[in-house]
Design an enzyme around this catalytic site. Structure first.
Site, PDB file in Angstrom:
ATOM      1  N   ARG A 183       0.820  -1.217   0.000  1.00  0.00           N
ATOM      2  CA  ARG A 183       0.000   0.000   0.000  1.00  0.00           C
ATOM      3  C   ARG A 183       0.849   1.259   0.000  1.00  0.00           C
ATOM      4  NH1 ARG A 183      -4.341  -0.348   4.691  1.00  0.00           N
ATOM      5  NH2 ARG A 183      -2.523  -1.135   5.816  1.00  0.00           N
ATOM      6  N   ILE A 221       5.210 -24.965  12.000  1.00  0.00           N
ATOM      7  CA  ILE A 221       4.972 -26.382  12.290  1.00  0.00           C
ATOM      8  C   ILE A 221       4.344 -27.064  11.073  1.00  0.00           C
ATOM      9  CG2 ILE A 221       3.817 -28.014  13.820  1.00  0.00           C
ATOM     10  CD1 ILE A 221       3.662 -25.788  15.911  1.00  0.00           C
ATOM     11  N   LYS A 259      -8.282 -20.845  13.105  1.00  0.00           N
ATOM     12  CA  LYS A 259      -7.379 -21.990  12.910  1.00  0.00           C
ATOM     13  C   LYS A 259      -8.098 -23.305  13.202  1.00  0.00           C
ATOM     14  CE  LYS A 259      -3.390 -19.127  14.065  1.00  0.00           C
ATOM     15  NZ  LYS A 259      -2.397 -18.777  15.101  1.00  0.00           N
ATOM     16  N   GLY A 284       5.661 -15.443  14.020  1.00  0.00           N
ATOM     17  CA  GLY A 284       6.913 -14.757  13.751  1.00  0.00           C
ATOM     18  C   GLY A 284       7.223 -14.752  12.271  1.00  0.00           C
TER      19      GLY A 284
END
Length: 429
Positions: free
Chosen positions: A45, A134, A203, A304
């Site tokens: 943006r 993971i 999730k 992260g």
């Protein structure tokens, strides 16, 4: 060899890490895929906020970038519903495979996105949408495709796990632990999505959809956050050999009329002997129970820039290999089409703390209230005397509606001065 061109949508924490790793690992990626990978452009943006990105790659026209004839693959790390949904649909309709980390969008509109990808004969991969680095979704979708998954229980939000871990370690209250998490960068300035369970619910919907081959959306997930969890709750859990975690629980529940899917996110006490109890800090872990494979556990960095970028690049390699081979990988299936079970019908257990009058017959009165609603008591103990008298009760499994109505009845009893704590209990035999 002609390079595969990648359009990168978004260049925040995750997108920046993806861009950097694509450059640093260019040689290895080319060897693994069979063709070089080259960034065609980066849609943002505000280009002036990305001086680290070559100016000739930056664009504010995300749709134009996706539509370019030389773009082969699209990586979407914008997040949110729009414009991400429109951009992904435009990409797949143009015959381009997509890698996304967008849990909110996939939990809300995954069925339509998968249908569009299947119709176009392209891939839609999203390993990074759940549990960061993971490897979880691909094992559920591919490695366990020959098994029947019965239950998936996980800690899938690092912010809440850090807060609850600090409460257990230091005796701090929720507000103090949240302030520490914010100061250290584990919590956003507005932590609502995390502490109120929205992130974990999205999730959970993705996990349930893949595990049970049924369409589950975030709206199907019962959601409770952790803001009501007190230092006393955490201390009570420790007294019975438990700890408190925010859990995403996806279950295939057998019934007289066939199986259903129960999906819920809420804080719960779990025994310290359970593998999930040892997951501390901002880490994630997911415990899977399957008919033939038995119990499996996946553990690691759940968020992260670099951990999430690792999952994005793993998907990118997979879809790029498919592109080179001229095929698309197998997508998830929803053939089972199992209905979702409302929380009211879902069997759960409760840990209840009652502030009671220290008079003869109070235990019998409380036990009668449980019995009248069809809830069996597993254990009961009294702490303190006089004005400090407290009853601590753990129930056997019962429909959540029965437990809720029991709590409502307890609040009306003259002998009960207050219901001081109600938490669900998981993992106790």
């Amino acid at each position: 060899m002609k390079p595969l061109k990648v359009a990168l949508l978004g260049c925040g924490t995750v997108g920046g890490a993806v861009l950097r790793l694509l450059d640093e690992q260019a040689g290895d990626l080319a060897a693994r895929i069979g063709r070089p990978v080259q960034v065609a452009g980066v849609a943002v943006r505000r280009p002036d906020r990305h001086p680290e990105v070559p100016a000739d790659l930056l664009t504010t026209d995300a749709l134009g970038l996706v539509a370019r004839d030389d773009v082969d693959l699209v990586v979407e790390v914008i997040g949110g519903i729009e414009p991400a949904r429109s951009l992904i649909l435009a990409a797949v309709e143009a015959g381009k495979s997509v890698v996304s980390a967008n849990k909110a969008l996939l939990a809300e509109d995954g069925v339509a996105l998968h249908a569009a990808a299947a119709k176009a004969g392209v891939d839609l991969y999203y390993e990074a949408s759940v549990a960061g680095a993971i490897p979880l979704l691909r094992p559920l979708r591919e490695s366990l495709a020959g098994d029947q998954i019965r239950r998936v229980v996980g800690i899938v939000n690092g912010t809440t796990n850090y807060i609850l871990s600090r409460m257990a370690e230091t005796g701090a209250g929720f507000s103090e632990a949240l302030a520490e998490a914010t100061e250290l960068g584990y919590a956003e300035a507005d932590p609502t999505a995390d502490v109120d369970g929205f992130d974990a619910a999205a999730k959970a919907a993705i996990l349930a959809s893949l595990s049970f081959h049924s369409a589950v959306t975030a709206a199907d997930v019962h959601r409770e956050g952790i803001s009501a969890v007190s230092a006393t709750d955490v201390a009570r859990a420790a007294e019975i050999g438990c700890t408190v975690k925010l859990l995403a629980i996806c279950e295939r529940v057998a019934g007289e009329d066939g199986d259903t899917v129960a999906v819920r996110v809420h804080p719960a006490m779990i025994p310290t002997s359970h593998p999930l109890a040892a997951v501390g800090g901002a880490f994630n872990a997911v415990f899977v129970e399957a008919e033939a494979a038995g119990q499996l556990m996946f553990y690691g960095q759940g968020a992260g820039g670099e951990p999430t970028a690792s999952a994005v690049l793993g998907d990118l390699v997979a879809v790029a290999r498919n592109r080179v081979a001229g095929a698309a990988g197998a997508g998830p299936t929803a053939y089972a089409d199992l209905p979702t079970r409302p929380i009211a019908e879902t069997p759960t257990r409760y840990h209840v703390s009652l502030d009671v009058a220290d008079v003869p017959g109070v235990l019998a009165t409380v036990a009668t209230a449980f019995a009248e609603h069809g809830v069996s008591i597993a254990t009961v103990r009294q702490d303190g005397h006089g004005d400090a008298a407290t009853l601590v009760i753990v129930t056997h499994s019962a429909p959540d509606a029965a437990l809720s109505s029991t709590i409502a009845a307890l609040r009306e009893l003259p002998a009960v001065r207050g219901v001081t704590s109600v938490l669900r209990v998981e993992g106790l035999s």
